[in-house]
Every structure is written in structure tokens, then in C-alpha cells.
Write a protein that holds these residues in place. Structure first.
Motif, PDB file in Angstrom:
ATOM      1  N   UNK A   1       0.834  -1.181   0.000  1.00  0.00           N
ATOM      2  CA  UNK A   1       0.000   0.000   0.000  1.00  0.00           C
ATOM      3  C   UNK A   1       0.881   1.247   0.000  1.00  0.00           C
ATOM      4  N   UNK A   2       0.519   2.209  -0.835  1.00  0.00           N
ATOM      5  CA  UNK A   2       1.302   3.433  -0.905  1.00  0.00           C
ATOM      6  C   UNK A   2       0.894   4.385   0.204  1.00  0.00           C
ATOM      7  N   UNK A   3       1.765   5.323   0.455  1.00  0.00           N
ATOM      8  CA  UNK A   3       1.488   6.325   1.467  1.00  0.00           C
ATOM      9  C   UNK A   3       0.703   7.467   0.839  1.00  0.00           C
ATOM     10  N   UNK A   4      -0.220   8.052   1.589  1.00  0.00           N
ATOM     11  CA  UNK A   4      -1.137   9.061   1.060  1.00  0.00           C
ATOM     12  C   UNK A   4      -0.458  10.404   0.825  1.00  0.00           C
ATOM     13  N   UNK A   5      -0.812  11.017  -0.307  1.00  0.00           N
ATOM     14  CA  UNK A   5      -0.341  12.350  -0.673  1.00  0.00           C
ATOM     15  C   UNK A   5      -1.511  13.315  -0.650  1.00  0.00           C
ATOM     16  N   UNK A  59       2.881  12.711   2.489  1.00  0.00           N
ATOM     17  CA  UNK A  59       3.463  13.788   1.698  1.00  0.00           C
ATOM     18  C   UNK A  59       2.404  14.838   1.384  1.00  0.00           C
ATOM     19  N   UNK A  60       2.788  16.100   1.476  1.00  0.00           N
ATOM     20  CA  UNK A  60       1.944  17.187   0.991  1.00  0.00           C
ATOM     21  C   UNK A  60       2.688  17.831  -0.163  1.00  0.00           C
ATOM     22  N   UNK A  61       2.028  17.923  -1.305  1.00  0.00           N
ATOM     23  CA  UNK A  61       2.607  18.615  -2.448  1.00  0.00           C
ATOM     24  C   UNK A  61       1.848  19.928  -2.619  1.00  0.00           C
ATOM     25  N   UNK A  62       2.589  21.034  -2.541  1.00  0.00           N
ATOM     26  CA  UNK A  62       1.983  22.362  -2.523  1.00  0.00           C
ATOM     27  C   UNK A  62       1.863  22.979  -3.912  1.00  0.00           C
ATOM     28  N   UNK A  63       0.689  23.530  -4.157  1.00  0.00           N
ATOM     29  CA  UNK A  63       0.428  24.301  -5.376  1.00  0.00           C
ATOM     30  C   UNK A  63      -0.222  25.628  -4.987  1.00  0.00           C
ATOM     31  N   UNK A  64       0.317  26.249  -3.936  1.00  0.00           N
ATOM     32  CA  UNK A  64      -0.156  27.553  -3.453  1.00  0.00           C
ATOM     33  C   UNK A  64       1.047  28.476  -3.327  1.00  0.00           C
ATOM     34  N   UNK A  75      -2.353  23.829  10.232  1.00  0.00           N
ATOM     35  CA  UNK A  75      -2.988  22.564   9.827  1.00  0.00           C
ATOM     36  C   UNK A  75      -1.960  21.604   9.253  1.00  0.00           C
ATOM     37  N   UNK A  76      -1.039  22.124   8.468  1.00  0.00           N
ATOM     38  CA  UNK A  76       0.002  21.275   7.870  1.00  0.00           C
ATOM     39  C   UNK A  76       0.902  20.710   8.956  1.00  0.00           C
ATOM     40  N   UNK A  77       1.335  21.552   9.870  1.00  0.00           N
ATOM     41  CA  UNK A  77       2.211  21.070  10.946  1.00  0.00           C
ATOM     42  C   UNK A  77       1.463  20.071  11.823  1.00  0.00           C
ATOM     43  N   UNK A  78       0.187  20.313  12.075  1.00  0.00           N
ATOM     44  CA  UNK A  78      -0.620  19.390  12.873  1.00  0.00           C
ATOM     45  C   UNK A  78      -0.704  18.013  12.210  1.00  0.00           C
ATOM     46  N   UNK A  79      -0.831  17.979  10.872  1.00  0.00           N
ATOM     47  CA  UNK A  79      -0.895  16.701  10.148  1.00  0.00           C
ATOM     48  C   UNK A  79       0.400  15.902  10.298  1.00  0.00           C
ATOM     49  N   UNK A  80       1.500  16.611  10.531  1.00  0.00           N
ATOM     50  CA  UNK A  80       2.810  15.995  10.724  1.00  0.00           C
ATOM     51  C   UNK A  80       3.185  15.024   9.600  1.00  0.00           C
ATOM     52  N   UNK A  81       3.145  15.505   8.348  1.00  0.00           N
ATOM     53  CA  UNK A  81       3.547  14.621   7.246  1.00  0.00           C
ATOM     54  C   UNK A  81       5.047  14.372   7.297  1.00  0.00           C
ATOM     55  N   UNK A  82       5.494  13.350   6.602  1.00  0.00           N
ATOM     56  CA  UNK A  82       6.924  13.060   6.530  1.00  0.00           C
ATOM     57  C   UNK A  82       7.647  14.152   5.745  1.00  0.00           C
ATOM     58  N   UNK A  83       6.989  14.634   4.658  1.00  0.00           N
ATOM     59  CA  UNK A  83       7.636  15.646   3.826  1.00  0.00           C
ATOM     60  C   UNK A  83       6.616  16.569   3.173  1.00  0.00           C
TER      61      UNK A  83
END
Length: 120
Positions: A1-5, A59-64, A75-83
Motif C-alpha cells: 500500500x502506498x502512502x497518502x499524498x 506527503x503534501x505537495x503544494x500548489x499555493x 494545519x500542515x504542521x498538525x498533520x505531521x507529514x513526513x515531507x
């Protein structure tokens, strides 16, 4: 299973890079969540208008652009993504520092290139 983006800055417009990225992520078998200004659907993925804080995001990929990123900092820091991937035009040294302090990897790159070269 892949990790969610999470695609943050998702667009319903087919010529936008965020829209293309959703299609490519799905094509490459990645689990995707998307947040944008308008609700809708791209490649079978529902675009929401707010970050779901109980998601397990790798992973969060930003388009902003940097100014539009500011309301999402907590919100992003709270999610604590790997990258976080800062795509071209989203570079934000102020936010890099906050992420590094939160022990979140900062990657200045292009999601489309990473996917095309099997480096994602």
C-alpha cells in the motif's frame, strides 16, 4: 500500500499543474487527498475545501503561492507529514524554517518530474 499524498491547492481546471499532478499520482497508484478553493472531482478524487486533520498523510505537495500557504501553516504542521514538496512557484523560506523545527522534511522539487523519473 502506498502512502497518502495531499495535493494542497488542487484545481478543477485541467491545465493547472495541481490537476495534472492528481492524475499522475492516481496513475502511479498513489493514494491521494486534495484540497482546493472549490469542491469537485479530479481523476476520481474528491477535492475538499478544508484540510481534514485526522488524515494519515505522508506527503503534501503544494500548489499555493507563499501568501496563500500562510492560513494552512498550523494545519500542515498538525498533520505531521513526513515531507512537504514545494513545487515551482511555491518556494517559501519562512515556512521551511517552521517545518524544519517541526521535524518535517522540506523538498523543493516538482512533483511531476519526481513521478516521471521514478523518484517520488
Amino acid at each position: 500500500m502506498t502512502k497518502k499524498t495531499l495535493v494542497l491547492g488542487a484545481s478543477l481546471k485541467t491545465n493547472r499543474y495541481s490537476n495534472i499532478a492528481i492524475h499522475k499520482l492516481v496513475t502511479h497508484g498513489h493514494e491521494v487527498a486534495a484540497v482546493g478553493l472549490r469542491k469537485g472531482e479530479v481523476a476520481g478524487i474528491t477535492i475538499e475545501t478544508a484540510v481534514n486533520d485526522d488524515e494519515n498523510i505522508d506527503t503534501i505537495t503544494l500548489y499555493l503561492n507563499p501568501l496563500r500557504q500562510q492560513p494552512y501553516y498550523d494545519a500542515i504542521i498538525y498533520l505531521n507529514p513526513r515531507r512537504i514538496i514545494f513545487n515551482p512557484g511555491t518556494e517559501n523560506p519562512e515556512f521551511y524554517q517552521k517545518l524544519i523545527e517541526a521535524k518535517i522534511e522540506v523538498e523543493v522539487a516538482c512533483t511531476l518530474v519526481l513521478l516521471s523519473t521514478n523518484q517520488y
